[in-house]
Every structure is written in C-alpha cells, then in structure tokens.
Design a protein around this motif. Sequence first.
Motif, PDB file in Angstrom:
ATOM      1  N   TYR A  94      29.107  42.289  36.353  1.00  0.00           N
ATOM      2  CA  TYR A  94      29.606  40.725  35.833  1.00  0.00           C
ATOM      3  C   TYR A  94      31.316  41.146  35.507  1.00  0.00           C
ATOM      4  O   TYR A  94      31.940  40.436  34.977  1.00  0.00           O
ATOM      5  CB  TYR A  94      28.877  40.092  35.284  1.00  0.00           C
ATOM      6  CG  TYR A  94      28.359  40.318  34.192  1.00  0.00           C
ATOM      7  CD1 TYR A  94      29.386  40.175  32.772  1.00  0.00           C
ATOM      8  CD2 TYR A  94      26.841  41.179  33.515  1.00  0.00           C
ATOM      9  CE1 TYR A  94      28.854  40.258  31.455  1.00  0.00           C
ATOM     10  CE2 TYR A  94      26.737  41.449  32.216  1.00  0.00           C
ATOM     11  CZ  TYR A  94      27.599  41.651  30.986  1.00  0.00           C
ATOM     12  OH  TYR A  94      27.654  41.647  30.335  1.00  0.00           O
ATOM     13  N   GLU A  95      31.146  42.337  34.205  1.00  0.00           N
ATOM     14  CA  GLU A  95      32.314  42.992  33.563  1.00  0.00           C
ATOM     15  C   GLU A  95      33.196  43.659  34.609  1.00  0.00           C
ATOM     16  O   GLU A  95      34.319  42.636  34.349  1.00  0.00           O
ATOM     17  CB  GLU A  95      31.356  43.287  32.999  1.00  0.00           C
ATOM     18  CG  GLU A  95      31.060  43.614  31.132  1.00  0.00           C
ATOM     19  CD  GLU A  95      31.544  42.397  30.380  1.00  0.00           C
ATOM     20  OE1 GLU A  95      33.075  42.113  30.884  1.00  0.00           O
ATOM     21  OE2 GLU A  95      31.154  42.159  29.434  1.00  0.00           O
ATOM     22  N   LEU A  96      32.622  43.669  35.894  1.00  0.00           N
ATOM     23  CA  LEU A  96      33.812  44.173  36.701  1.00  0.00           C
ATOM     24  C   LEU A  96      34.257  43.203  37.737  1.00  0.00           C
ATOM     25  O   LEU A  96      35.024  43.533  37.878  1.00  0.00           O
ATOM     26  CB  LEU A  96      32.644  45.279  37.742  1.00  0.00           C
ATOM     27  CG  LEU A  96      34.053  45.929  38.862  1.00  0.00           C
ATOM     28  CD1 LEU A  96      34.273  46.909  38.552  1.00  0.00           C
ATOM     29  CD2 LEU A  96      32.988  46.886  39.724  1.00  0.00           C
ATOM     30  N   LEU A  97      33.672  42.353  37.899  1.00  0.00           N
ATOM     31  CA  LEU A  97      33.957  41.205  38.495  1.00  0.00           C
ATOM     32  C   LEU A  97      34.999  40.010  37.914  1.00  0.00           C
ATOM     33  O   LEU A  97      35.593  39.970  38.809  1.00  0.00           O
ATOM     34  CB  LEU A  97      32.644  39.591  39.218  1.00  0.00           C
ATOM     35  CG  LEU A  97      31.713  40.944  40.057  1.00  0.00           C
ATOM     36  CD1 LEU A  97      30.315  40.302  40.160  1.00  0.00           C
ATOM     37  CD2 LEU A  97      32.375  41.050  41.479  1.00  0.00           C
ATOM     38  N   HIS A  98      34.502  40.140  36.382  1.00  0.00           N
ATOM     39  CA  HIS A  98      35.720  39.772  35.982  1.00  0.00           C
ATOM     40  C   HIS A  98      36.864  40.114  35.287  1.00  0.00           C
ATOM     41  O   HIS A  98      38.016  39.688  35.787  1.00  0.00           O
ATOM     42  CB  HIS A  98      35.183  39.643  34.257  1.00  0.00           C
ATOM     43  CG  HIS A  98      35.177  38.170  33.295  1.00  0.00           C
ATOM     44  ND1 HIS A  98      36.265  38.067  32.884  1.00  0.00           N
ATOM     45  CD2 HIS A  98      35.201  36.971  33.170  1.00  0.00           C
ATOM     46  CE1 HIS A  98      36.683  37.095  32.063  1.00  0.00           C
ATOM     47  NE2 HIS A  98      35.733  36.350  32.775  1.00  0.00           N
ATOM     48  N   GLU A  99      36.721  41.605  35.424  1.00  0.00           N
ATOM     49  CA  GLU A  99      38.382  42.107  35.251  1.00  0.00           C
ATOM     50  C   GLU A  99      38.629  42.660  36.409  1.00  0.00           C
ATOM     51  O   GLU A  99      40.266  42.577  36.581  1.00  0.00           O
ATOM     52  CB  GLU A  99      38.154  43.858  34.824  1.00  0.00           C
ATOM     53  CG  GLU A  99      39.082  44.050  33.788  1.00  0.00           C
ATOM     54  CD  GLU A  99      38.727  45.384  33.128  1.00  0.00           C
ATOM     55  OE1 GLU A  99      39.748  46.107  32.283  1.00  0.00           O
ATOM     56  OE2 GLU A  99      37.335  45.553  32.725  1.00  0.00           O
ATOM     57  N   LEU A 100      38.382  42.435  37.292  1.00  0.00           N
ATOM     58  CA  LEU A 100      38.452  42.367  38.300  1.00  0.00           C
ATOM     59  C   LEU A 100      39.562  40.865  39.320  1.00  0.00           C
ATOM     60  O   LEU A 100      40.576  41.266  39.832  1.00  0.00           O
ATOM     61  CB  LEU A 100      37.671  42.236  39.801  1.00  0.00           C
ATOM     62  CG  LEU A 100      37.281  43.830  40.570  1.00  0.00           C
ATOM     63  CD1 LEU A 100      35.642  43.519  41.323  1.00  0.00           C
ATOM     64  CD2 LEU A 100      37.823  44.930  40.527  1.00  0.00           C
TER      65      LEU A 100
END
Length: 247
Positions: free
Chosen positions: A200-206
């Motif tokens: 979810y952190e990766l998705l949010h930053e993407l």
Amino acid sequence: MDAEDVTDLEDMKNTIWSTSRLYLRLLETFPNYVQDFQAKWNDWQQGISAHDPSTWSSVPSFTALTALGPQIIPLVVYQLALNQNDNTAVHLYTTLETDPLYLPGSSEVGPPALQILRLSFDRNRAVRNALADWAEYSEQVSRHSTSTMYTECAEYDTLLGFGKSIIPQVMLQYAHDIKAQSGAGVVSASGIGRGVLFWYELLHELVWGCKTGVQTVEFGEMYKRWEAWFQGGGGVEGVPRFGREAA
C-alpha cells in the motif's frame, strides 16, 4: 526461413504468451477491473471508425477509457497481442504511456504494434525481477515493524521508477501476499515476518508521490480499500489517500 527469422518468431511467441498470461492472471484475480476496461473498450470501438484516426480521440468513450489511467496499459497491450494490426490500440497505448523508454520510435525495428509488444515484454520481465527483489529484501528486515525499513531502500526506489503502469502487477502481488497471510481467513494486524504487506505504501507513492504517513495499519482492511478502488473503474478518483495528501 533463416535462423534469424526463426528466432524473431520464437521471441514474438514468448512475448504474446507473457502478455496473455498477465492478462489471464488479472482476469482471475480482479475480474471487475478487466471487465470494466473491456466494456469501455467495446464502447470506444463501436463509436469510431478504425480507418479514420480523426475519430479516435474525439468521442466521449475515448475520454472514459483514458480516465482509467496508465494502470490499464497491460490490458491495452493484450489487445495488440490479439491483433497486431490494431492501430487504435497503438493510439490508446501512446496516449497513456508517459515513459519514453516504453514508447515506439522511428529508431526501433518493426511497426509500432510489435515494438510495443516487445517493450512491454521487457518491462514486465524487469518488473517481475524488481518485485521479487523487494520481497526478498523485505523478508530480510521482517523483524522490524515500521514501514520505513521496507521503503527506504534501493529495491523500493527501483519499483517507483517504473511509474503508474505497474499498478496491476503490484496489485497482483498484493493480493497474493494477502491470500498467503489469510490462513483461516484472518490477516494478522501486523503481518510482520509473514511476507510483504507494505504494498500500500508503494501504491500510494506511485499515485500521489508520497508515502501514507500512517503509523498503525490493519493490513486486511487496507488491502480491501485498494482492491475496491482498483476494481471500481474510477481511475484516479477514489484512490485511497492518506496523510497531508488527504487534506
């Protein structure tokens, strides 16, 4: 047919197989995501003339498709795997793709559709390797409970560099890890030490260009929010948003 032609043919078969495999995994795991795209694609195809490029961008159905964002790129590439002569799919792809490394060009060999298929194959392979690298790193630091340990690393930055078009692959891995964690249907609140659940952190930053800033997370509920958005067909609207970006 000489040896070079045979090699090119085998390479294209592998490329189409890889593209189709990714499509089928997405269809199995996120059927609403695929079906929503397909419905909008069909609407677009019915509203244009395949032989008149001036109609391709001028209809509301094209706006509806592009509003879904770069995360539909694997599905567009699949259309090219089905029909390498589909110039409308080439047009949609080049509208959505923002990374010049993955855009067809005059310096490349072959027509644009075949270039896109090859470029997508290369990217999919690179993304698979990068996902595996981050998962391996995350297992190595899995005794830690803070997301910083998982996201302040070269492996994470490599994934960020691919941009929004890898969201489908990230969601597939996210779903896989949640399923692996579930066991009897319950995902542990922490998830630490049992696989990567900081997708979810990766998705949010993407999507938003920053991390969530969330300190306490119930991993199962967080996944449900991202899955609901991904399957909802709303493009950037409705993307889970946290921290200062949520204000």
